[in-house]
Design a protein around this motif. Structure first.
Motif, PDB file in Angstrom:
ATOM      1  N   ARG A 145      93.537 -70.271  86.592  1.00 48.92           N
ATOM      2  CA  ARG A 145      93.261 -68.993  87.243  1.00 48.92           C
ATOM      3  C   ARG A 145      92.239 -68.227  86.412  1.00 48.92           C
ATOM      4  NH1 ARG A 145      96.900 -68.151  91.310  1.00 48.92           N
ATOM      5  NH2 ARG A 145      98.805 -69.425  91.230  1.00 48.92           N
ATOM      6  N   LEU A 146      91.198 -67.738  87.084  1.00 48.94           N
ATOM      7  CA  LEU A 146      90.122 -67.025  86.405  1.00 48.94           C
ATOM      8  C   LEU A 146      90.125 -65.568  86.835  1.00 48.94           C
ATOM      9  CD1 LEU A 146      89.176 -70.126  87.072  1.00 48.94           C
ATOM     10  CD2 LEU A 146      86.981 -69.332  86.179  1.00 48.94           C
ATOM     11  N   SER A 147      89.916 -64.684  85.888  1.00 52.93           N
ATOM     12  CA  SER A 147      89.865 -63.260  86.197  1.00 52.93           C
ATOM     13  C   SER A 147      88.827 -62.576  85.320  1.00 52.93           C
ATOM     14  CB  SER A 147      91.244 -62.621  85.984  1.00 52.93           C
ATOM     15  OG  SER A 147      91.679 -62.787  84.645  1.00 52.93           O
ATOM     16  N   LEU A 148      88.358 -61.431  85.795  1.00 49.01           N
ATOM     17  CA  LEU A 148      87.394 -60.631  85.043  1.00 49.01           C
ATOM     18  C   LEU A 148      88.105 -59.432  84.413  1.00 49.01           C
ATOM     19  CD1 LEU A 148      84.264 -60.579  87.386  1.00 49.01           C
ATOM     20  CD2 LEU A 148      84.651 -61.991  85.359  1.00 49.01           C
ATOM     21  N   GLU A 149      87.842 -59.222  83.136  1.00 52.85           N
ATOM     22  CA  GLU A 149      88.441 -58.116  82.406  1.00 52.85           C
ATOM     23  C   GLU A 149      87.347 -57.289  81.738  1.00 52.85           C
ATOM     24  OE1 GLU A 149      92.402 -60.739  81.085  1.00 52.85           O
ATOM     25  OE2 GLU A 149      90.915 -60.142  79.596  1.00 52.85           O
ATOM     26  N   GLN A 150      87.628 -56.030  81.499  1.00 49.70           N
ATOM     27  CA  GLN A 150      86.715 -55.143  80.764  1.00 49.70           C
ATOM     28  C   GLN A 150      85.298 -55.193  81.347  1.00 49.70           C
ATOM     29  OE1 GLN A 150      86.965 -56.222  76.635  1.00 49.70           O
ATOM     30  NE2 GLN A 150      89.170 -55.906  76.534  1.00 49.70           N
ATOM     31  N   GLN A 170      72.832 -54.495  85.521  1.00 46.05           N
ATOM     32  CA  GLN A 170      73.567 -55.659  85.045  1.00 46.05           C
ATOM     33  C   GLN A 170      75.051 -55.332  84.871  1.00 46.05           C
ATOM     34  OE1 GLN A 170      71.516 -56.799  81.445  1.00 46.05           O
ATOM     35  NE2 GLN A 170      70.401 -58.411  82.505  1.00 46.05           N
ATOM     36  N   ARG A 171      75.820 -56.390  84.901  1.00 50.00           N
ATOM     37  CA  ARG A 171      77.271 -56.223  84.737  1.00 50.00           C
ATOM     38  C   ARG A 171      77.755 -57.221  83.691  1.00 50.00           C
ATOM     39  NH1 ARG A 171      81.690 -58.133  88.821  1.00 50.00           N
ATOM     40  NH2 ARG A 171      79.869 -59.184  89.660  1.00 50.00           N
ATOM     41  N   ARG A 172      78.393 -56.703  82.672  1.00 52.46           N
ATOM     42  CA  ARG A 172      78.955 -57.550  81.625  1.00 52.46           C
ATOM     43  C   ARG A 172      80.474 -57.489  81.727  1.00 52.46           C
ATOM     44  NH1 ARG A 172      77.076 -58.048  75.361  1.00 52.46           N
ATOM     45  NH2 ARG A 172      78.881 -59.176  74.554  1.00 52.46           N
ATOM     46  N   ALA A 173      81.123 -58.627  81.570  1.00 54.36           N
ATOM     47  CA  ALA A 173      82.576 -58.677  81.697  1.00 54.36           C
ATOM     48  C   ALA A 173      83.136 -59.781  80.821  1.00 54.36           C
ATOM     49  CB  ALA A 173      82.982 -58.906  83.156  1.00 54.36           C
ATOM     50  N   THR A 174      84.418 -59.710  80.581  1.00 60.05           N
ATOM     51  CA  THR A 174      85.110 -60.771  79.853  1.00 60.05           C
ATOM     52  C   THR A 174      85.773 -61.687  80.864  1.00 60.05           C
ATOM     53  OG1 THR A 174      85.523 -59.347  77.935  1.00 60.05           O
ATOM     54  CG2 THR A 174      86.916 -61.303  78.182  1.00 60.05           C
ATOM     55  N   LEU A 175      85.419 -62.955  80.813  1.00 55.70           N
ATOM     56  CA  LEU A 175      86.006 -63.955  81.699  1.00 55.70           C
ATOM     57  C   LEU A 175      87.230 -64.554  81.019  1.00 55.70           C
ATOM     58  CD1 LEU A 175      86.055 -65.931  84.085  1.00 55.70           C
ATOM     59  CD2 LEU A 175      84.378 -67.337  82.856  1.00 55.70           C
ATOM     60  N   ALA A 176      88.381 -64.430  81.680  1.00 51.40           N
ATOM     61  CA  ALA A 176      89.638 -64.969  81.139  1.00 51.40           C
ATOM     62  C   ALA A 176      90.094 -66.137  81.998  1.00 51.40           C
ATOM     63  CB  ALA A 176      90.716 -63.889  81.109  1.00 51.40           C
ATOM     64  N   VAL A 177      90.432 -67.250  81.342  1.00 54.27           N
ATOM     65  CA  VAL A 177      90.900 -68.452  82.045  1.00 54.27           C
ATOM     66  C   VAL A 177      92.308 -68.760  81.571  1.00 54.27           C
ATOM     67  CG1 VAL A 177      90.505 -70.904  82.463  1.00 54.27           C
ATOM     68  CG2 VAL A 177      88.557 -69.351  82.242  1.00 54.27           C
ATOM     69  N   VAL A 229      91.963 -68.309  77.540  1.00 53.48           N
ATOM     70  CA  VAL A 229      90.684 -68.535  76.875  1.00 53.48           C
ATOM     71  C   VAL A 229      89.706 -67.513  77.442  1.00 53.48           C
ATOM     72  CG1 VAL A 229      88.805 -70.164  76.463  1.00 53.48           C
ATOM     73  CG2 VAL A 229      91.160 -70.988  76.603  1.00 53.48           C
ATOM     74  N   ARG A 230      88.978 -66.815  76.574  1.00 55.59           N
ATOM     75  CA  ARG A 230      88.102 -65.732  77.025  1.00 55.59           C
ATOM     76  C   ARG A 230      86.676 -65.900  76.489  1.00 55.59           C
ATOM     77  NH1 ARG A 230      93.092 -63.172  76.340  1.00 55.59           N
ATOM     78  NH2 ARG A 230      93.731 -61.889  78.121  1.00 55.59           N
ATOM     79  N   ALA A 231      85.728 -65.412  77.276  1.00 52.26           N
ATOM     80  CA  ALA A 231      84.326 -65.399  76.861  1.00 52.26           C
ATOM     81  C   ALA A 231      83.615 -64.289  77.620  1.00 52.26           C
ATOM     82  CB  ALA A 231      83.663 -66.742  77.137  1.00 52.26           C
ATOM     83  N   ASP A 232      82.652 -63.646  76.993  1.00 55.89           N
ATOM     84  CA  ASP A 232      81.889 -62.592  77.648  1.00 55.89           C
ATOM     85  C   ASP A 232      80.733 -63.207  78.436  1.00 55.89           C
ATOM     86  OD1 ASP A 232      83.508 -60.692  76.645  1.00 55.89           O
ATOM     87  OD2 ASP A 232      82.062 -59.776  75.284  1.00 55.89           O
ATOM     88  N   VAL A 233      80.572 -62.741  79.672  1.00 54.27           N
ATOM     89  CA  VAL A 233      79.493 -63.238  80.529  1.00 54.27           C
ATOM     90  C   VAL A 233      78.705 -62.064  81.077  1.00 54.27           C
ATOM     91  CG1 VAL A 233      80.636 -65.392  81.181  1.00 54.27           C
ATOM     92  CG2 VAL A 233      81.080 -63.312  82.488  1.00 54.27           C
ATOM     93  N   LEU A 234      77.441 -62.339  81.411  1.00 51.24           N
ATOM     94  CA  LEU A 234      76.553 -61.324  81.960  1.00 51.24           C
ATOM     95  C   LEU A 234      76.151 -61.758  83.361  1.00 51.24           C
ATOM     96  CD1 LEU A 234      75.095 -58.665  81.131  1.00 51.24           C
ATOM     97  CD2 LEU A 234      73.111 -60.084  80.553  1.00 51.24           C
ATOM     98  N   PHE A 235      76.464 -60.913  84.346  1.00 52.15           N
ATOM     99  CA  PHE A 235      76.137 -61.247  85.728  1.00 52.15           C
ATOM    100  C   PHE A 235      74.721 -60.803  86.066  1.00 52.15           C
ATOM    101  CE2 PHE A 235      80.684 -61.657  85.832  1.00 52.15           C
ATOM    102  CZ  PHE A 235      80.883 -62.681  86.744  1.00 52.15           C
TER     103      PHE A 235
END
Length: 236
Positions: free
Chosen positions: A159-164, A179-186, A194-200
């Protein structure tokens, strides 16, 4: 007699065992599917898998990897599908099938799409029972396809979700969102996230990974006997 092949320590053991059983039974193995580079660092799509997401952006991103690799992808139950947003995230509309309002026939439509497409994104119109989910999952394994569900699903490989979520653009109340920056949580079952920051995508940009992957640590409480022993030592 050949030596047994060691398991890959970077992948879930259960998934690897299932693949070996499928191979022995002659069923299609859960082979890896093309995954968007920004998502692949935390999750690799596999044939036969179902993946849950909590936003349109993640649903499009998971379909974009296969689309960019030349595969056909499909979307079902997405009445307000945004073609421009899909293109920005890398979905090739020329190899996309859209069934915006399948209504009560969503199961049949999803099964038909799974039969011919590599990745199918579904927005279920109502709560999905375990029996219906099981039938579609069996079809995924047979057809070597993957399902992305924007909504609730009884069983998901991940399950994937966007945080912060943070937006950039307006300056002192003026301007446009760029732009939109968020933390991707898996999350996989009960395993730590497991988390990583991504830029949309914004102006002339594409979805990208902007921070290293972080593994959530479990917080463990000390055993009662250890706490009692420490207290006894303090008293002594």
């Amino acid at each position: 007699m050949s030596a047994p092949v060691a398991l890959d320590p970077t992948r879930p053991v259960l998934d690897q065992l299932r693949e070996r059983v499928s191979a022995l039974e002659g069923a299609p193995a859960r082979l890896p599917l093309p995954t968007h580079p920004a998502v692949a660092s935390v999750l690799g799509l596999r044939a036969g898998g179902a993946y849950g997401v909590d936003s349109a952006s993640l649903a499009l991103a998971l379909a974009a990897g296969a689309s960019q690799a030349g595969e056909w992808v499909g979307f079902a139950g997405w009445g307000d599908f945004g073609a421009e947003a899909a293109e920005e995230l890398g979905v090739d509309l020329g190899r996309t099938v859209l069934v915006p309002e399948p209504g009560e026939h969503w199961r049949e439509v999803t099964a038909a799409l799974v039969d011919v497409l590599r990745v199918v994104v579904l927005r279920p119109p109502l709560a999905v029972d375990a029996k219906s989910a099981g039938r579609i999952e069996a079809r995924l394994r047979t057809r070597s396809a993957a399902l992305v569900v924007w909504g609730e699903w009884p069983r998901c490989d991940a399950r994937l979700s966007l945080e912060q979520v943070r937006w950039t653009g307006p300056d002192q109340g003026r301007g446009v969102l760029r732009q939109r920056r968020a933390t991707l949580a898996v999350r996989r079952g009960t395993a730590p996230a497991v988390r990583a920051d991504v830029l949309f995508p914004g102006e002339r940009s594409a979805l990208e990974l902007v921070a290293p992957v972080e593994h959530e640590r479990r917080v463990t409480r000390p055993a009662r006997w250890a706490t009692a022993a420490a207290a006894a030592g303090a008293v002594g």
